[in-house]
Design an enzyme around this catalytic site. Structure first.
Site, PDB file in Angstrom:
ATOM      1  N   HIS A   5       0.826  -1.203   0.000  1.00 22.90           N
ATOM      2  CA  HIS A   5       0.000   0.000   0.000  1.00 22.90           C
ATOM      3  C   HIS A   5       0.863   1.258   0.000  1.00 22.90           C
ATOM      4  O   HIS A   5       2.049   1.202   0.281  1.00 22.90           O
ATOM      5  CB  HIS A   5      -0.982   0.016   1.185  1.00 22.90           C
ATOM      6  N   ARG A   9      -1.664  11.012   4.409  1.00 16.81           N
ATOM      7  CA  ARG A   9      -2.307  11.650   5.550  1.00 16.81           C
ATOM      8  C   ARG A   9      -3.384  12.587   5.015  1.00 16.81           C
ATOM      9  O   ARG A   9      -3.116  13.377   4.110  1.00 16.81           O
ATOM     10  CB  ARG A   9      -1.290  12.421   6.378  1.00 16.81           C
ATOM     11  N   GLU A  56      -3.742   3.560   1.752  1.00 16.10           N
ATOM     12  CA  GLU A  56      -4.064   3.745   3.175  1.00 16.10           C
ATOM     13  C   GLU A  56      -4.267   5.236   3.417  1.00 16.10           C
ATOM     14  O   GLU A  56      -3.362   6.038   3.187  1.00 16.10           O
ATOM     15  CB  GLU A  56      -2.920   3.242   4.053  1.00 16.10           C
ATOM     16  N   ASN A  60      -5.293  11.744  11.335  1.00 13.58           N
ATOM     17  CA  ASN A  60      -4.864  12.035  12.700  1.00 13.58           C
ATOM     18  C   ASN A  60      -5.881  12.993  13.301  1.00 13.58           C
ATOM     19  O   ASN A  60      -6.062  14.105  12.801  1.00 13.58           O
ATOM     20  CB  ASN A  60      -3.459  12.648  12.699  1.00 13.58           C
ATOM     21  N   HIS A  74       2.803  11.923  -7.229  1.00  9.81           N
ATOM     22  CA  HIS A  74       1.402  11.615  -7.461  1.00  9.81           C
ATOM     23  C   HIS A  74       1.170  10.114  -7.362  1.00  9.81           C
ATOM     24  O   HIS A  74       2.097   9.333  -7.351  1.00  9.81           O
ATOM     25  CB  HIS A  74       0.953  12.109  -8.844  1.00  9.81           C
ATOM     26  N   GLU A 122      -2.685  10.900 -11.134  1.00 15.10           N
ATOM     27  CA  GLU A 122      -2.503  10.847 -12.578  1.00 15.10           C
ATOM     28  C   GLU A 122      -3.339   9.726 -13.158  1.00 15.10           C
ATOM     29  O   GLU A 122      -3.343   8.608 -12.636  1.00 15.10           O
ATOM     30  CB  GLU A 122      -1.030  10.609 -12.918  1.00 15.10           C
TER      31      GLU A 122
END
Length: 128
Positions: A5, A9, A56, A60, A74, A122
């Site tokens: 993965h 964030r 993922e 936070n 990207h 992209e």
């Protein structure tokens, strides 16, 4: 070995899930809150994690701003019909920031969309 993965964030998990699932057509594969660490992980993708690389999304709690930095580039997604895909993304409220066309200094047809956090995605026309 295989790539499992990529983690991003995000400042608003619901907005990001809407973008990746409702606009780009990924599926929410799993989501879990970690109260002790005050964060939530959500995994999205186009297929089961056992056979596909996924994304993922890390939220936070209470953090609503990140500096994207100048080293990140990207995420890339191959598509069957880039023109139709961009139209569908726009119709669903997505932001196409570079319309489909040949890449500079090449012939591959690409486009770029932007997620709610400013990350670029992209789109690459797959060769048939």
């Amino acid at each position: 070995m295989r790539l499992l993965h990529t983690m991003l964030r995000v400042k608003n998990l619901e907005e990001s899930l809407h973008f990746y699932c409702d606009i780009l057509g990924m599926k929410l594969l799993r989501k879990k809150d970690y109260p002790g660490g005050e964060f939530t992980l959500a995994f999205v993708g186009y297929g089961d994690e056992k056979a596909n690389t996924v994304l993922e999304l890390t939220y936070n709690w209470g953090k609503d701003q990140y500096d994207l930095g100048d080293a990140y580039g990207h995420i890339a997604i191959g598509v069957e019909d880039i023109y139709q895909t961009c139209t569908q993304i726009s119709d669903r409220g997505g932001k196409v920031v570079r319309q489909p066309g040949p890449m500079q200094h090449g012939s591959t047809v690409i486009a770029f969309v932007e997620d709610p956090n400013g990350y670029k995605v992209e789109l690459i026309q797959l060769q048939t």
